[in-house]
Design a protein around this motif. Structure first.
Motif, PDB file in Angstrom:
ATOM      1  N   LYS A   1       1.658  -2.881   9.632  1.00 48.15           N
ATOM      2  CA  LYS A   1       1.747  -1.513   9.094  1.00 48.15           C
ATOM      3  C   LYS A   1       2.668  -0.652   9.957  1.00 48.15           C
ATOM      4  O   LYS A   1       3.125   0.400   9.513  1.00 48.15           O
ATOM      5  N   VAL A   2       2.834  -1.077  11.213  1.00 50.47           N
ATOM      6  CA  VAL A   2       3.606  -0.286  12.178  1.00 50.47           C
ATOM      7  C   VAL A   2       4.510  -1.232  12.977  1.00 50.47           C
ATOM      8  O   VAL A   2       4.081  -2.330  13.334  1.00 50.47           O
TER       9      VAL A   2
ATOM     10  N   SER B   1      -5.455  -0.506  16.398  1.00 48.20           N
ATOM     11  CA  SER B   1      -5.307  -1.953  16.227  1.00 48.20           C
ATOM     12  C   SER B   1      -4.822  -2.582  17.525  1.00 48.20           C
ATOM     13  O   SER B   1      -4.189  -1.920  18.345  1.00 48.20           O
TER      14      SER B   1
ATOM     15  N   PHE C   1       0.105   5.739   3.994  1.00 47.40           N
ATOM     16  CA  PHE C   1      -0.073   5.254   5.350  1.00 47.40           C
ATOM     17  C   PHE C   1      -1.335   5.866   5.926  1.00 47.40           C
ATOM     18  O   PHE C   1      -1.516   7.078   5.904  1.00 47.40           O
TER      19      PHE C   1
ATOM     20  N   ILE D   1       5.896   1.298   5.751  1.00 47.60           N
ATOM     21  CA  ILE D   1       5.701   0.736   7.096  1.00 47.60           C
ATOM     22  C   ILE D   1       6.263   1.776   8.059  1.00 47.60           C
ATOM     23  O   ILE D   1       7.375   2.277   7.846  1.00 47.60           O
TER      24      ILE D   1
ATOM     25  N   LYS E   1      -2.128  -5.174  13.415  1.00 50.38           N
ATOM     26  CA  LYS E   1      -1.260  -4.594  12.381  1.00 50.38           C
ATOM     27  C   LYS E   1      -0.034  -3.931  12.976  1.00 50.38           C
ATOM     28  O   LYS E   1       0.727  -3.284  12.275  1.00 50.38           O
TER      29      LYS E   1
ATOM     30  N   GLY F   1       5.590  -6.333   5.933  1.00 46.91           N
ATOM     31  CA  GLY F   1       4.464  -5.730   5.208  1.00 46.91           C
ATOM     32  C   GLY F   1       3.567  -6.792   4.597  1.00 46.91           C
ATOM     33  O   GLY F   1       2.333  -6.711   4.681  1.00 46.91           O
TER      34      GLY F   1
ATOM     35  N   ASP G   1       0.863  -1.196   0.000  1.00 48.26           N
ATOM     36  CA  ASP G   1       0.000   0.000   0.000  1.00 48.26           C
ATOM     37  C   ASP G   1       0.881   1.221   0.000  1.00 48.26           C
ATOM     38  O   ASP G   1       1.677   1.424   0.908  1.00 48.26           O
TER      39      ASP G   1
END
Lengths: 199, 465
Positions: free
Chosen positions: A96-97, A10, A5, A116, A69, A91, A2
């Motif tokens: 994402k983090v 989450s 961001f 990320i 995530k 990823g 993606d």
């Protein structure tokens, strides 16, 4: 991948180990692919699977209690090899983090180049997250890039994090460094004329 | 105020420094290999852009290649595909390749210096963290990821934040049996695997100055193992003598002009570093690691820390590490049986390393219980070893001299240490699984590794010379 961001709320996957090197994130023998896809399958391969590829019950990614995530890890995350495959694996798996109290330099760049977000928090705040998750495994974390804060939702404990303004813009808008560098072509060619030797 | 050597080189390579943006830094030399480049070439194809300055990138195949029977096709299908793709990509984009079978082929950080491609004052990058090796010449050299490889291919530039500067001074003279690998393992054990993160290091002091170029490369090579972006050493006559006459080094009038410039590449006396560390060479013993990161090291006669010596929040990681190594806190490594000895990698596979080992093992035989792999860093190192008869000394000792490549340093090819076995290695990382799933690694110098090959155990080489 993606390219952009988005802020998120989450639950997290806790991995309170220090000095997690990129050989653990993705062992060298899985670096033979020639595309960026599919590395998530082998993320933390040797911690996650035993002989005969049996999942190891005591590893956090094999424990259904912990999902989300956001990966939260001990200090000096991503040290060692420069392999960007480590960021691709994280990823591709769905992270994402990554939150830690300290990141290795090359990993940090690689993560940002793959949209990320590495969130560096104080050692104290890191321990607060681990404690919150120990208490309630589904404890949610909010990560807000625009306002640069991370918050433990249940307790309201909050910390601001740093990010370079250029990288922040890239992440929020899906820009990459090559777009910018290609726009500098005239300056690059002009620089070359000032150097008589290749050093 | 004066400038550090690092600042002088970095600042003279800034193409654009726009407010809010990282510096766009011009790269003089870009090395690529088969593992971290295919996705970058793919990116160029998708964008429809060529390699901007193809002559400034050099390629070799090293990470994945077998170290036996290199004249035959690579057996392992995925490795073969990656190496073939490097051949196809470099041909399509006009990049020079020193592939398998080429007389210049070898580990990327061995061939750059030996061919005279690596020069003082350069900026050098490669999709490999041990690019810091080239800093030994007074170059700013550091490892990058694949997205950055693509940046350099597309623009000959990279976007980077300028790191902070650290100087590490090692005063005095090394004791007998202590070599450059011991210096760097010692420093990392003192400052930890994260002690240099965010910094670019300059190594200085009498103990560093007195080292040969190859020994300096070993030091700079492992800068990344303390987290540093890179490490460099100001060039001097030892540097210039090493470079002179090499294949791609400047010649004639160009050499004279280059030399005049290189002599200016020194940190000014009044320059200020963000951090300064000082060590005494006399305090350094032959080193060995006991854990699963390069900071977990000690003198070869030392004891592994006991749990009580470790900070409480670090105890979990420490215990996990010793559990993996199947070692007891507080115990000694001296006398510990080893199964494999690996002498090779971009850290210690150069001709001086092989000579050092050969001189020590001449007339001796390896222990029956140990398998010894010697993997030269390049075709040129291999040829030199054979020309000097070093291959015969190894053969007589029962060591196997293999063909060039990264080999058991990262075990991407078949050169894997079996699960549960102990390997004393001259490479740079003792991470879990680095040398093969569940393999256990002790990092040490070529001399200490050679001592283990002869005795079959972790040994103090000082008692054997």
């Amino acid at each position: 991948m993606d390219k952009k961001f988005a802020n998120l709320v989450s639950s997290v996957v806790p991995l309170p180990i220090e000095n997690i090197d990129t050989d653990q994130i993705i062992p060298a023998r899985f670096l033979k692919a020639t595309t960026r896809d599919g590395f998530g399958e082998n993320l933390f391969r040797d911690w996650r699977f035993g002989e005969n590829n049996q999942p190891k019950a005591d590893f956090v990614l094999n424990n259904d209690t912990y999902k989300g995530k956001v990966l939260v890890a001990g200090k000096n995350f991503g040290c060692g090899s420069s392999r960007e495959h480590a960021a691709w694996a994280l990823g591709d798996y769905g992270f994402k983090v990554v939150v830690s109290s300290f990141f290795a330099d090359i990993f940090k760049n690689n993560a940002l180049n793959n949209f990320i977000l590495p969130v560096q928090v104080s050692e104290d705040f890191l321990q607060k997250i681990f404690r919150a998750v120990e208490k309630v495994p589904s404890a949610a974390i909010e990560v807000n890039l625009e306002e640069q804060f991370i918050e433990i939702k249940a307790t309201g404990e909050k910390e601001n994090f740093d990010i370079n303004p250029y990288k922040k813009t890239c992440l929020l808008n899906g820009y990459d460094d090559i777009d910018y560098l290609l726009s500098l072509r005239g300056e690059i060619e002009a620089y070359e004329t000032t150097r008589p030797f290749n050093f | 105020m004066g400038k550090t050597l690092f600042d002088k080189i970095w600042d003279s390579h800034i193409v654009a420094s726009r407010s809010g943006h990282p510096d766009a830094v011009y790269i003089n030399t870009h090395f690529i290999h088969e593992v971290t480049s295919p996705q970058a070439f793919d990116g160029l194809r998708k964008r429809g852009v060529p390699v901007f300055r193809p002559a400034k990138t050099r390629a070799t195949a090293d990470h994945n290649v077998p170290t036996l029977d290199q004249h035959l096709p690579i057996k392992e299908a995925l490795s073969r595909k990656q190496v073939e793709m490097l051949t196809a990509n470099t041909a399509e984009f006009g990049v020079e390749l020193y592939g398998l079978g080429h007389p210049y082929q070898g580990i990327v950080h061995v061939i750059g210096p030996e061919l005279g491609i690596t020069l003082p004052g350069m900026t050098i990058v490669c999709g490999d963290s041990h690019t810091s090796t080239h800093g030994a010449f007074g170059a700013v050299a550091f490892g990058i990821g694949t997205s950055e490889v693509e940046q350099v291919l597309a623009t000959q530039c990279i976007l980077q934040y300028k790191p902070k500067r650290m100087r590490i001074t090692v005063n005095g003279q090394l004791k007998k049996g202590v070599v450059s690998k011991d210096i760097i393992l010692y420093i990392i054990s003192q400052i930890t695997a994260a002690g240099g993160t965010g910094y670019f290091v300059e190594y200085a002091g009498e103990a560093i100055r007195s080292l040969s170029m190859e020994a300096r490369m070993t030091i700079c090579n492992m800068s990344i193992e303390m987290g540093a972006r890179g490490g460099l050493i100001a060039p001097d006559d030892i540097t210039f003598d090493y470079i002179k006459g090499r294949e791609f080094a400047p010649k004639g009038e160009d050499w004279e002009k280059s030399l005049a410039y290189w002599k200016t590449l020194q940190t000014d006396a009044d320059a200020v570093f963000d951090a300064e560390l000082t060590f005494d060479a006399a305090d350094i013993e032959p080193q060995i690691t006991y854990g699963t990161n390069p900071g977990m090291g000690m003198g070869v006669t030392g004891n592994i820390p006991s749990l009580a010596d470790i900070e409480e929040k670090e105890q979990l990681s420490f215990s996990k590490s010793l559990q993996y190594m199947d070692l007891q806190p507080g115990s000694q490594l001296l006398g510990k049986k080893v199964d494999y000895v690996f002498i090779g990698s971009c850290t210690n596979s150069r001709i001086e390393d092989l000579r050092m080992v050969a001189e020590f093992v001449k007339g001796k035989k390896k222990s029956d219980d140990v398998t010894v792999w010697i993997v030269p860093g390049s075709k040129q190192v291999e040829a030199q070893a054979i020309a000097e008869g070093i291959d015969k000394i190894f053969e007589a000792a029962g060591f196997q001299l293999r063909q060039p490549g990264c080999s058991a340093c990262l075990a991407m090819n078949e050169d894997k240490i079996p699960a549960g076995k102990y390997c004393i290695a001259t490479s740079n990382r003792n991470f879990e699984g680095r040398q093969g799933p569940n393999a256990r690694t002790f990092l040490a110098s070529p001399l200490t590794a050679a001592a283990a090959a002869i005795t079959g155990k972790v040994a103090d080489v000082r008692a054997m010379i």
